[in-house]
Design a protein around this motif. Structure first.
Motif, PDB file in Angstrom:
ATOM      1  N   ILE A  88      36.139 -14.215  -9.510  1.00 36.28           N
ATOM      2  CA  ILE A  88      35.124 -15.143 -10.018  1.00 36.28           C
ATOM      3  C   ILE A  88      34.700 -14.635 -11.390  1.00 36.28           C
ATOM      4  O   ILE A  88      34.598 -13.432 -11.618  1.00 36.28           O
ATOM      5  N   ALA A  89      34.438 -15.552 -12.312  1.00 38.30           N
ATOM      6  CA  ALA A  89      34.069 -15.135 -13.662  1.00 38.30           C
ATOM      7  C   ALA A  89      33.166 -16.172 -14.315  1.00 38.30           C
ATOM      8  O   ALA A  89      33.036 -17.309 -13.851  1.00 38.30           O
ATOM      9  N   THR A  90      32.551 -15.757 -15.401  1.00 36.81           N
ATOM     10  CA  THR A  90      31.750 -16.633 -16.256  1.00 36.81           C
ATOM     11  C   THR A  90      32.388 -16.640 -17.638  1.00 36.81           C
ATOM     12  O   THR A  90      32.726 -15.587 -18.179  1.00 36.81           O
ATOM     13  N   LEU A  91      32.547 -17.831 -18.206  1.00 33.98           N
ATOM     14  CA  LEU A  91      33.145 -17.982 -19.527  1.00 33.98           C
ATOM     15  C   LEU A  91      32.109 -18.503 -20.502  1.00 33.98           C
ATOM     16  O   LEU A  91      31.412 -19.487 -20.206  1.00 33.98           O
ATOM     17  N   GLU A  92      31.987 -17.867 -21.643  1.00 38.05           N
ATOM     18  CA  GLU A  92      31.057 -18.328 -22.669  1.00 38.05           C
ATOM     19  C   GLU A  92      31.418 -19.731 -23.136  1.00 38.05           C
ATOM     20  O   GLU A  92      32.593 -20.082 -23.260  1.00 38.05           O
ATOM     21  N   GLY A  93      30.398 -20.551 -23.417  1.00 39.22           N
ATOM     22  CA  GLY A  93      30.615 -21.882 -23.961  1.00 39.22           C
ATOM     23  C   GLY A  93      30.697 -22.948 -22.885  1.00 39.22           C
ATOM     24  O   GLY A  93      31.091 -22.686 -21.748  1.00 39.22           O
ATOM     25  N   ARG A 149      36.717 -16.902 -26.633  1.00 41.70           N
ATOM     26  CA  ARG A 149      35.523 -16.918 -25.781  1.00 41.70           C
ATOM     27  C   ARG A 149      35.584 -15.781 -24.765  1.00 41.70           C
ATOM     28  O   ARG A 149      36.613 -15.543 -24.135  1.00 41.70           O
ATOM     29  N   LYS A 150      34.465 -15.109 -24.583  1.00 44.06           N
ATOM     30  CA  LYS A 150      34.417 -13.949 -23.698  1.00 44.06           C
ATOM     31  C   LYS A 150      34.348 -14.380 -22.240  1.00 44.06           C
ATOM     32  O   LYS A 150      33.582 -15.274 -21.865  1.00 44.06           O
ATOM     33  N   LEU A 151      35.147 -13.719 -21.401  1.00 46.61           N
ATOM     34  CA  LEU A 151      35.163 -13.949 -19.966  1.00 46.61           C
ATOM     35  C   LEU A 151      34.605 -12.717 -19.262  1.00 46.61           C
ATOM     36  O   LEU A 151      35.072 -11.595 -19.494  1.00 46.61           O
ATOM     37  N   THR A 152      33.605 -12.914 -18.413  1.00 47.35           N
ATOM     38  CA  THR A 152      32.970 -11.807 -17.706  1.00 47.35           C
ATOM     39  C   THR A 152      33.208 -11.953 -16.212  1.00 47.35           C
ATOM     40  O   THR A 152      32.877 -12.988 -15.618  1.00 47.35           O
ATOM     41  N   ASP A 203      45.168 -22.032 -18.416  1.00 53.47           N
ATOM     42  CA  ASP A 203      44.870 -21.395 -19.712  1.00 53.47           C
ATOM     43  C   ASP A 203      44.939 -19.877 -19.579  1.00 53.47           C
ATOM     44  O   ASP A 203      44.475 -19.302 -18.581  1.00 53.47           O
ATOM     45  N   GLU A 204      45.496 -19.237 -20.579  1.00 49.77           N
ATOM     46  CA  GLU A 204      45.715 -17.788 -20.519  1.00 49.77           C
ATOM     47  C   GLU A 204      44.419 -16.997 -20.668  1.00 49.77           C
ATOM     48  O   GLU A 204      43.528 -17.376 -21.437  1.00 49.77           O
ATOM     49  N   ILE A 205      44.350 -15.905 -19.921  1.00 53.58           N
ATOM     50  CA  ILE A 205      43.293 -14.907 -20.087  1.00 53.58           C
ATOM     51  C   ILE A 205      43.953 -13.682 -20.706  1.00 53.58           C
ATOM     52  O   ILE A 205      44.975 -13.192 -20.207  1.00 53.58           O
ATOM     53  N   ARG A 206      43.379 -13.185 -21.797  1.00 54.11           N
ATOM     54  CA  ARG A 206      43.990 -12.090 -22.530  1.00 54.11           C
ATOM     55  C   ARG A 206      43.008 -10.934 -22.674  1.00 54.11           C
ATOM     56  O   ARG A 206      41.786 -11.119 -22.641  1.00 54.11           O
ATOM     57  N   SER A 207      43.557  -9.751 -22.824  1.00 57.40           N
ATOM     58  CA  SER A 207      42.749  -8.539 -22.991  1.00 57.40           C
ATOM     59  C   SER A 207      42.357  -8.368 -24.446  1.00 57.40           C
ATOM     60  O   SER A 207      42.796  -9.127 -25.329  1.00 57.40           O
ATOM     61  N   CYS A 264      30.680 -21.679 -18.478  1.00 57.20           N
ATOM     62  CA  CYS A 264      31.468 -22.325 -17.423  1.00 57.20           C
ATOM     63  C   CYS A 264      31.646 -21.334 -16.283  1.00 57.20           C
ATOM     64  O   CYS A 264      31.711 -20.120 -16.493  1.00 57.20           O
ATOM     65  N   ASP A 265      31.718 -21.863 -15.079  1.00 57.57           N
ATOM     66  CA  ASP A 265      32.026 -21.054 -13.902  1.00 57.57           C
ATOM     67  C   ASP A 265      33.522 -21.137 -13.645  1.00 57.57           C
ATOM     68  O   ASP A 265      34.114 -22.225 -13.685  1.00 57.57           O
ATOM     69  N   ILE A 266      34.114 -19.995 -13.335  1.00 60.05           N
ATOM     70  CA  ILE A 266      35.570 -19.865 -13.347  1.00 60.05           C
ATOM     71  C   ILE A 266      36.080 -19.185 -12.084  1.00 60.05           C
ATOM     72  O   ILE A 266      35.472 -18.230 -11.583  1.00 60.05           O
TER      73      ILE A 266
END
Length: 346
Positions: free
Chosen positions: A265-270, A324-327, A278-282, A303-305
């Protein structure tokens, strides 16, 4: 079914696409009170006949014996290589009749796949287009005067009264799924509306994300092992039953520790919702995962992810979708095997 959809539109609902709904007054932010949501993104595929249980036992990751009219187990349908075609919840509605609750986009493909084997069994497969599915968010006692079956007290359980079936799904707030004839859905909706605000499909999807429950869509089919979406941690795989399609690969991945990607589970800015895949990158610009599901948050800032991410990534890693940062956030369940036999025993 067309009359049911027309009734939702007359009640102020607007279809955003084939399956998602928006209601101007309820919206997707239900801070308090009850919520009422048309779950037209789900479908029911019915298996009925003397051989229905035996047929499903050879196709599903669940032990069909656990579907007893009270417990409604999760399951996965896999290819011989262990990749999921679809995932579902199994509902036993009578002695020789089972319903599979799954994403609408996969009802057709799964029926096609199962239809290859169905002629060898005394059973029939059919789409139940005559059924409506409604979601309810709110504590059981708040629905006491809504003329409903006794609502289940435990997640992934069911109750049934006449032609209305109720399920309980996990979430931070109690939520239930009603399945009933579409011909009676409009009247039922009007009754329930006296106890709740109509709300967007996004609210239900956000509850799934918060519960760490990933429902496959056509965009995900044949892409993941069940463990990659934590299906064994939710009790969706029986490692004690006999063979089923893909069982050998699924078991090998578990016992040899070969699962290198996991649902998070993650939170995405914006506020802009990313697309599935969509790709998640380091921070080093290395691809480390992908978006599984996303929906707008309860504000205009995130956004909730649900994301499938390499297990080498930890909660301290800097992650990005574009710029955009993913937490990452904590899962609401331990990331370990939960045997459905234990659920049934408890």
């Amino acid at each position: 079914m067309d009359d049911w959809l027309a009734h939702l539109k007359a009640a102020g609902g607007r279809q955003l696409n084939d399956h998602d709904w928006h209601f101007p007054e309820g919206g997707h932010r239900l801070a308090e009170g009850n919520g009422l949501i048309p779950l037209t993104h789900f479908r029911i595929l019915e298996c009925e006949g003397p051989d229905a249980a035996r047929f499903l036992q050879g196709q599903t990751s669940a032990n069909i014996d656990h579907a007893d009219g009270a417990f409604a187990p999760l399951t996965a349908f896999c290819t011989p290589k262990g990749r999921m075609i679809a995932n579902a919840e199994i509902l036993k509605v009578s002695a020789e009749r089972y319903w599979l609750l799954l994403d609408a986009s996969l009802a057709g493909p799964l029926a096609t796949q199962l239809g290859k084997y169905a002629p060898f069994y005394k059973m029939t497969l059919r789409h139940r287009e005559d059924l409506a599915i409604i979601g309810m968010i709110g504590e059981p006692e708040s629905w006491a005067d809504a003329d409903l079956p006794d609502l289940p007290r435990l997640d992934w359980h069911m109750t049934q009264q006449d032609d209305v079936l109720a399920l309980r799904h996990p979430a931070s707030r109690s939520r239930f799924v009603l399945i009933l004839p579409a011909s009676r859905a409009a009247a039922r909706w009007d009754t329930l509306s006296r106890h709740a605000k109509p709300a967007d499909t996004a609210l239900w999807r956000r509850a799934d994300i918060g519960a760490g429950v990933a429902w496959l869509t056509a965009e995900h089919s044949d892409a993941f092992l069940p463990q990659m979406i934590n299906w064994e941690a939710l009790g969706g795989i029986s490692f004690r039953k006999g063979c089923y399609t893909g069982q050998e690969v699924v078991a090998r991945a578990h016992f040899r520790g070969q699962v290198k990607r996991r649902l998070q589970i993650a939170t995405l800015e914006g506020a802009s919702v990313p697309a599935i895949g969509d790709e998640i990158r380091s921070a080093e610009d290395k691809r480390v995962g992908e978006i599984f599901q996303a929906t707008a948050g309860d504000d205009t800032k995130h956004c909730d992810i649900l994301a499938v991410i390499n297990t080498s990534v930890d909660g301290e890693s800097a992650l990005f979708v574009g710029d955009r940062k993913l937490t990452l956030r904590d899962l609401p369940y331990p990331l370990e095997r939960l045997d459905p036999e234990r659920i049934v025993g408890d």
